[in-house]
Motif scaffolding. Structure first.
Motif, PDB file in Angstrom:
ATOM      1  N   ARG A 224       8.983 -23.118  58.941  1.00  0.00           N
ATOM      2  CA  ARG A 224       7.908 -22.775  58.029  1.00  0.00           C
ATOM      3  C   ARG A 224       6.584 -22.795  58.767  1.00  0.00           C
ATOM      4  O   ARG A 224       6.330 -23.679  59.585  1.00  0.00           O
ATOM      5  CB  ARG A 224       7.862 -23.759  56.857  1.00  0.00           C
ATOM      6  CG  ARG A 224       8.940 -23.511  55.829  1.00  0.00           C
ATOM      7  CD  ARG A 224       8.951 -24.585  54.800  1.00  0.00           C
ATOM      8  NE  ARG A 224       9.555 -25.803  55.348  1.00  0.00           N
ATOM      9  CZ  ARG A 224       9.691 -26.921  54.663  1.00  0.00           C
ATOM     10  NH1 ARG A 224       9.258 -27.007  53.437  1.00  0.00           N
ATOM     11  NH2 ARG A 224      10.248 -27.991  55.207  1.00  0.00           N
TER      12      ARG A 224
ATOM     13  N   THR B 263       2.263 -22.935  58.601  1.00  0.00           N
ATOM     14  CA  THR B 263       1.408 -23.875  57.881  1.00  0.00           C
ATOM     15  C   THR B 263       0.354 -23.214  57.011  1.00  0.00           C
ATOM     16  O   THR B 263      -0.340 -23.903  56.269  1.00  0.00           O
ATOM     17  CB  THR B 263       0.695 -24.797  58.878  1.00  0.00           C
ATOM     18  OG1 THR B 263      -0.043 -24.005  59.806  1.00  0.00           O
ATOM     19  CG2 THR B 263       1.727 -25.636  59.643  1.00  0.00           C
TER      20      THR B 263
ATOM     21  N   LEU C 280      -1.246 -21.753  53.924  1.00  0.00           N
ATOM     22  CA  LEU C 280      -0.876 -21.909  52.520  1.00  0.00           C
ATOM     23  C   LEU C 280      -1.914 -21.233  51.639  1.00  0.00           C
ATOM     24  O   LEU C 280      -2.952 -21.813  51.306  1.00  0.00           O
ATOM     25  CB  LEU C 280      -0.799 -23.393  52.135  1.00  0.00           C
ATOM     26  CG  LEU C 280       0.182 -24.232  52.957  1.00  0.00           C
ATOM     27  CD1 LEU C 280       0.056 -25.682  52.554  1.00  0.00           C
ATOM     28  CD2 LEU C 280       1.587 -23.727  52.751  1.00  0.00           C
TER      29      LEU C 280
ATOM     30  N   ALA D 108      -2.776 -23.360  48.192  1.00  0.00           N
ATOM     31  CA  ALA D 108      -2.796 -24.805  48.359  1.00  0.00           C
ATOM     32  C   ALA D 108      -3.385 -25.543  47.169  1.00  0.00           C
ATOM     33  O   ALA D 108      -3.265 -26.756  47.056  1.00  0.00           O
ATOM     34  CB  ALA D 108      -3.594 -25.163  49.612  1.00  0.00           C
TER      35      ALA D 108
ATOM     36  N   THR E  12       4.868 -28.979  43.023  1.00  0.00           N
ATOM     37  CA  THR E  12       4.455 -28.670  44.380  1.00  0.00           C
ATOM     38  C   THR E  12       4.860 -29.792  45.323  1.00  0.00           C
ATOM     39  O   THR E  12       5.057 -30.934  44.908  1.00  0.00           O
ATOM     40  CB  THR E  12       2.927 -28.486  44.458  1.00  0.00           C
ATOM     41  OG1 THR E  12       2.293 -29.684  43.982  1.00  0.00           O
ATOM     42  CG2 THR E  12       2.473 -27.317  43.596  1.00  0.00           C
ATOM     43  N   ASP E  13       4.965 -29.442  46.615  1.00  0.00           N
ATOM     44  CA  ASP E  13       5.297 -30.455  47.610  1.00  0.00           C
ATOM     45  C   ASP E  13       4.017 -31.059  48.181  1.00  0.00           C
ATOM     46  O   ASP E  13       2.904 -30.771  47.722  1.00  0.00           O
ATOM     47  CB  ASP E  13       6.192 -29.870  48.702  1.00  0.00           C
ATOM     48  CG  ASP E  13       5.515 -28.768  49.515  1.00  0.00           C
ATOM     49  OD1 ASP E  13       4.267 -28.667  49.507  1.00  0.00           O
ATOM     50  OD2 ASP E  13       6.244 -28.001  50.175  1.00  0.00           O
ATOM     51  N   ALA E  14       4.168 -31.903  49.193  1.00  0.00           N
ATOM     52  CA  ALA E  14       3.023 -32.616  49.756  1.00  0.00           C
ATOM     53  C   ALA E  14       2.018 -31.676  50.407  1.00  0.00           C
ATOM     54  O   ALA E  14       0.847 -32.036  50.588  1.00  0.00           O
ATOM     55  CB  ALA E  14       3.512 -33.644  50.780  1.00  0.00           C
ATOM     56  N   ASN E  15       2.439 -30.456  50.753  1.00  0.00           N
ATOM     57  CA  ASN E  15       1.544 -29.471  51.362  1.00  0.00           C
ATOM     58  C   ASN E  15       0.922 -28.519  50.351  1.00  0.00           C
ATOM     59  O   ASN E  15       0.250 -27.564  50.724  1.00  0.00           O
ATOM     60  CB  ASN E  15       2.308 -28.665  52.413  1.00  0.00           C
ATOM     61  CG  ASN E  15       2.741 -29.509  53.589  1.00  0.00           C
ATOM     62  OD1 ASN E  15       1.973 -30.326  54.095  1.00  0.00           O
ATOM     63  ND2 ASN E  15       3.981 -29.344  54.025  1.00  0.00           N
TER      64      ASN E  15
ATOM     65  N   VAL F 136       2.606 -26.551  48.279  1.00  0.00           N
ATOM     66  CA  VAL F 136       3.431 -25.365  48.053  1.00  0.00           C
ATOM     67  C   VAL F 136       4.227 -25.555  46.761  1.00  0.00           C
ATOM     68  O   VAL F 136       4.982 -26.519  46.627  1.00  0.00           O
ATOM     69  CB  VAL F 136       4.409 -25.127  49.222  1.00  0.00           C
ATOM     70  CG1 VAL F 136       5.325 -23.936  48.925  1.00  0.00           C
ATOM     71  CG2 VAL F 136       3.640 -24.900  50.510  1.00  0.00           C
TER      72      VAL F 136
ATOM     73  N   LEU G 121       4.249 -18.260  51.182  1.00  0.00           N
ATOM     74  CA  LEU G 121       4.381 -18.939  52.465  1.00  0.00           C
ATOM     75  C   LEU G 121       4.934 -17.988  53.526  1.00  0.00           C
ATOM     76  O   LEU G 121       6.027 -17.448  53.355  1.00  0.00           O
ATOM     77  CB  LEU G 121       5.343 -20.126  52.288  1.00  0.00           C
ATOM     78  CG  LEU G 121       5.479 -21.129  53.419  1.00  0.00           C
ATOM     79  CD1 LEU G 121       4.201 -21.924  53.596  1.00  0.00           C
ATOM     80  CD2 LEU G 121       6.648 -22.069  53.131  1.00  0.00           C
TER      81      LEU G 121
END
Length: 345
Positions: free
Chosen positions: A6, A8, A10, A13, A161-164, A166, A196
């Motif tokens: 993946r 980075t 975003l 975000a 969403t995830d920690a980033n 997404v 992404l």
């Protein structure tokens, strides 16, 4: 060949961590001592596993397709099914139900939990360390499997969403409206839903289109579930290779795993070969020689029909419902008469 990774960048975000939505589609795990309620859901009616000790299990070989069926030695109850050449494994666990009240009155209740093996199954793998370690963990796992993940994109399912930042799950659309205003565009892949960029294992790269954010067409949806969410390698081309190709016809013809039902260019009726988590392919558009739709088989619904889930234009996204055609393989409807082949990944 470089590994899939993946990037980075975003573009989305700022997506919220979790959107609390009214759940028209219910997917809940209920254990026997927990009060039930709501619409749809997953209800447990028996223990999810038997003892994992190897000396209490019997491994039996069956054909059509070639596979290993694991039974509890004490009662002969089927515990799991592993198919030669496929990573998709069927394990027996707590019973649960899947429903989509806005699109159908049907419910699919199943004790099948579909998970991906670390590598394709082969004869004798039951004595290998990679498998025994995985099997001991998998039999007690009630976290999201293939079927549960697939339903996380239905109508009104909440975003997460995830920690980033997404957004990796939540109500998905099929694609942007066509310029003519009649219908929706195809060609929305999993990276469009995610917003992404992606480097594929075959060396190609892709950039998401902003207009397609949150959208997946039928094969993009399968790639989102099996690839991005569950870790199966993904290809950026429609050719043989170490992963899932882009389009439905390519996945059917030379995707990973095992072909269960060959495309003989007529309606398929080999229901006995299917198990939950298998991919089913259809010819629904103009070219009778090209398979152009794919879904994930769920199993028998409460009406005794073979039901699948797929992303479709008419309802604008993934559905197990009956809007614009029943999601069935055996009722004589649009999709059942268009069913042509099946593959176990």
């Amino acid at each position: 060949m470089k590994a899939e990774r993946r990037l980075t960048w975003l573009p989305r975000a700022g997506v919220a961590a979790l959107v609390v939505a009214a759940l028209a589609v219910a997917l809940v795990v209920w254990w026997p001592d927990v009060p039930t309620g709501g619409s749809g859901g997953e209800r447990t009616t028996e223990p999810g596993s038997v003892s994992p000790q190897a000396d209490q299990l019997v491994y039996e070989r069956l054909d059509a397709p070639a596979r290993t069926v694991v039974r509890d030695k004490a009662g002969g109850v089927v515990v799991a099914v592993f198919t030669d050449g496929a990573r998709t494994a069927q394990l027996v666990g707590p019973r649960r139900s899947f429903s989509e009240p806005k699109a159908t009155t049907a419910t699919v209740t199943t004790s099948s939990w579909v998970r991906l093996l670390p590598q394709p199954w082969r004869v004798g793998a039951e004595v290998e360390g990679w498998f025994t370690d995985w099997f001991a963990r998998a039999r007690g796992d009630t976290g999201p499997d293939v079927l549960a993940v697939a339903t996380e994109y239905l109508i009104d399912m909440p975003d997460e969403t995830d920690a980033n930042g997404v957004r990796f799950r939540g109500d998905a659309s099929f694609g942007p409206v066509k310029s003519s205003g009649a219908g929706r565009q195809e060609q929305s892949d999993f990276y469009d839903y995610l917003g992404l960029p992606w480097d594929f294992v075959n060396g190609t790269s892709a950039q998401p289109e902003r207009s397609r954010y949150g959208a997946v067409d039928c094969s993009g949806y399968v790639r989102l579930v099996f690839g991005y969410r569950l870790g199966m390698p993904l290809l950026g081309v429609n050719a043989p290779g170490p992963g899932l190709p882009r389009r439905a016809y390519a996945i059917s013809e030379f995707g990973p795993g095992v072909q269960l039902v060959a495309n003989e260019r007529r309606r398929a009726t080999d229901y006995s070969r299917l198990q939950p988590g298998d991919l089913v392919f259809f010819e629904v558009e103009d070219d009778p020689d090209t398979l152009d739709h794919v879904g994930i088989y769920l199993g028998l619904d409460d009406g005794g029909h073979h039901r699948f889930i797929s992303s479709r234009e008419r309802i604008n996204g993934p559905t197990l419902g009956d809007v614009g055609g029943t999601s069935l393989l055996d009722d004589g409807g649009f999709y059942s008469t268009s069913w042509r082949s099946a593959r176990r990944l």
